[in-house]
Design a protein around this motif. Structure first.
Motif, PDB file in Angstrom:
ATOM      1  N   LEU A  93       0.818  -1.207   0.000  1.00 21.27           N
ATOM      2  CA  LEU A  93       0.000   0.000   0.000  1.00 21.27           C
ATOM      3  C   LEU A  93       0.851   1.256   0.000  1.00 21.27           C
ATOM      4  CD1 LEU A  93      -2.727  -0.992   2.632  1.00 21.27           C
ATOM      5  CD2 LEU A  93      -2.650  -1.486   0.186  1.00 21.27           C
ATOM      6  N   ASN A  94       0.441   2.206  -0.820  1.00 24.86           N
ATOM      7  CA  ASN A  94       1.083   3.502  -0.925  1.00 24.86           C
ATOM      8  C   ASN A  94       0.291   4.506  -0.086  1.00 24.86           C
ATOM      9  OD1 ASN A  94       2.059   6.010  -1.696  1.00 24.86           O
ATOM     10  ND2 ASN A  94       1.185   5.916  -3.756  1.00 24.86           N
ATOM     11  N   ARG A  95       0.877   4.989   1.018  1.00 24.44           N
ATOM     12  CA  ARG A  95       0.186   5.917   1.905  1.00 24.44           C
ATOM     13  C   ARG A  95       0.643   7.363   1.727  1.00 24.44           C
ATOM     14  NH1 ARG A  95      -0.283   2.512   7.622  1.00 24.44           N
ATOM     15  NH2 ARG A  95      -2.142   1.337   7.019  1.00 24.44           N
ATOM     16  N   ASP A  96       1.265   7.648   0.579  1.00 21.47           N
ATOM     17  CA  ASP A  96       1.707   9.014   0.331  1.00 21.47           C
ATOM     18  C   ASP A  96       0.591  10.048   0.438  1.00 21.47           C
ATOM     19  OD1 ASP A  96       4.308   8.281   0.077  1.00 21.47           O
ATOM     20  OD2 ASP A  96       4.379   8.391  -2.108  1.00 21.47           O
ATOM     21  N   PRO A  97      -0.628   9.772  -0.050  1.00 24.67           N
ATOM     22  CA  PRO A  97      -1.692  10.778   0.082  1.00 24.67           C
ATOM     23  C   PRO A  97      -1.931  11.200   1.532  1.00 24.67           C
ATOM     24  CG  PRO A  97      -2.342   9.140  -1.516  1.00 24.67           C
ATOM     25  CD  PRO A  97      -1.070   8.632  -0.888  1.00 24.67           C
ATOM     26  N   LEU A  98      -1.940  10.245   2.450  1.00 22.78           N
ATOM     27  CA  LEU A  98      -2.105  10.571   3.867  1.00 22.78           C
ATOM     28  C   LEU A  98      -0.882  11.274   4.421  1.00 22.78           C
ATOM     29  CD1 LEU A  98      -3.843   7.341   5.190  1.00 22.78           C
ATOM     30  CD2 LEU A  98      -4.719   9.655   5.493  1.00 22.78           C
ATOM     31  N   TYR A  99       0.290  10.802   4.014  1.00 22.36           N
ATOM     32  CA  TYR A  99       1.546  11.369   4.520  1.00 22.36           C
ATOM     33  C   TYR A  99       1.681  12.836   4.159  1.00 22.36           C
ATOM     34  CZ  TYR A  99       6.594  12.102   4.952  1.00 22.36           C
ATOM     35  OH  TYR A  99       7.835  12.600   5.271  1.00 22.36           O
ATOM     36  N   TYR A 100       1.419  13.157   2.901  1.00 18.87           N
ATOM     37  CA  TYR A 100       1.594  14.546   2.460  1.00 18.87           C
ATOM     38  C   TYR A 100       0.448  15.450   2.907  1.00 18.87           C
ATOM     39  CZ  TYR A 100       5.590  13.135  -0.336  1.00 18.87           C
ATOM     40  OH  TYR A 100       6.819  12.668  -0.730  1.00 18.87           O
ATOM     41  N   ALA A 101      -0.730  14.878   3.150  1.00 20.85           N
ATOM     42  CA  ALA A 101      -1.843  15.690   3.644  1.00 20.85           C
ATOM     43  C   ALA A 101      -1.610  16.136   5.081  1.00 20.85           C
ATOM     44  CB  ALA A 101      -3.147  14.906   3.540  1.00 20.85           C
ATOM     45  N   GLY A 102      -0.932  15.296   5.866  1.00 22.71           N
ATOM     46  CA  GLY A 102      -0.619  15.660   7.237  1.00 22.71           C
ATOM     47  C   GLY A 102      -1.867  15.822   8.095  1.00 22.71           C
ATOM     48  N   ASP A 103      -1.776  16.731   9.062  1.00 19.22           N
ATOM     49  CA  ASP A 103      -2.885  16.962   9.991  1.00 19.22           C
ATOM     50  C   ASP A 103      -3.742  18.159   9.609  1.00 19.22           C
ATOM     51  OD1 ASP A 103      -2.130  14.810  11.617  1.00 19.22           O
ATOM     52  OD2 ASP A 103      -0.635  16.054  12.647  1.00 19.22           O
TER      53      ASP A 103
END
Length: 306
Positions: A109-119
């Motif tokens: 799984l690629n979680r880049d969308p969550l990682y770059y969106a942050g908080d």
């Protein structure tokens, strides 16, 4: 996790009826969250004994060990917030020969969308991005096994996916159509390949979709009938795929993803595919492999078009 609804989006001159139907087809074939209750099935001979052989074979424990080893590598690489690895298993009898198969589907799984969106995003937006990451793996691969003729061992079953994307076996549909002596099954493989150019949050994510078929012979053969590419966006809890290109490979023809030919192709797959096979996750397998494998098999049925 909240159920994600597929919503129409306007682009260019607007959404026509063909696009609406195509989206509905993808929603049913690609974005459904799990299998429905199974119909009664005709059990394979000595199915319980075969399940015992599967559970004792060591295959599931080997897959669990691989998962832990891979996850340890992800942790050491510092990519834990951006990547995840998991696998699922299913018990089937695709060729109706009474010898059960064990299918393993592994997802990176690629979680880049969550990682770059942050908080900086809402909880609803996080749920939508989480759904996107979980349901559009970056890479898909797996293994297949079949009970031996004498019923005593579990033997590797090659998956022949030459010149085509490895199939996402969790999206294998249960209704086989007998063609030239083989049962042909529908598979829908969707991915969100990792984009190395990402350095910050974005509003759209590249996705690809392969409409595939699978048949059981001396190996598991895989073919790809159509390939589509596009993007997905997330608005609150809603994931919205929009396909910009589609090629019907069996015709070697580019078509409008929301045009008449694509609509006909998707309708035929909907009519033929049936529900998805019953997979169990690795946590259930780690807890009690025999019980988990049995629950998958009890969800199987011989739904076929002769």
């Amino acid at each position: 996790m909240a159920r994600i609804r597929l919503r129409r989006i306007a682009r260019g001159k607007g959404v026509n009826a063909m696009k609406k139907l195509f989206c509905a087809a993808l929603a049913a074939l690609v974005l459904t969250a799990g299998s429905v209750a199974a119909e009664p099935f005709a059990p394979a001979p000595d199915a319980e004994a075969q399940l015992d052989v599967m559970a004792a074979s060591g295959v599931i424990q080997e897959e669990i060990n691989t998962l832990y080893h891979t996850w340890d590598g992800i942790l050491k690489s510092g990519m834990a917030k951006r990547s995840h690895y998991t696998f699922y298993a299913a018990v089937t009898d695709l060729n109706h020969n009474g010898r059960l198969e064990l299918l393993i589907s592994s997802h990176f799984l690629n979680r880049d969308p969550l990682y770059y969106a942050g908080d900086s995003i809402s909880e609803e937006q996080k749920k939508g991005l989480q759904y996107l990451c979980n349901n559009y793996p970056s890479e898909v691969y797996g293994e297949a096994y079949e009970i031996s003729v004498d019923g005593s061992t579990l033997e590797p079953y090659a998956i022949n996916h030459a010149n085509t994307q490895f199939p996402d076996l969790t999206r294998l549909h249960i209704r086989g159509r007998k063609t030239d002596g083989h049962y042909i099954y529908m598979v829908d493989t969707q991915r969100m390949p990792r984009n190395k150019s990402w350095t910050s949050a974005t509003d759209r994510y590249d996705i690809v979709y392969d409409a595939q078929i699978l048949w059981a012979d001396v190996d598991l053969g895989v073919g790809t009938n159509a390939h589509a590419e596009g993007t997905a966006s997330v608005h609150g809890e809603q994931v919205e795929p929009f396909y910009t290109s589609m090629n019907l490979l069996y015709l070697n023809k580019d078509v409008d993803p929301y045009g008449i030919e694509a609509e006909k192709f998707q309708r035929e797959r909907l009519d033929r595919g049936g529900r998805r096979i019953n997979f169990v996750d690795w946590q259930a397998l780690d807890k009690d492999a025999r019980t988990a494998l049995a629950s998958s098999w009890y969800g199987w049925s011989y739904e076929s078009e002769e």
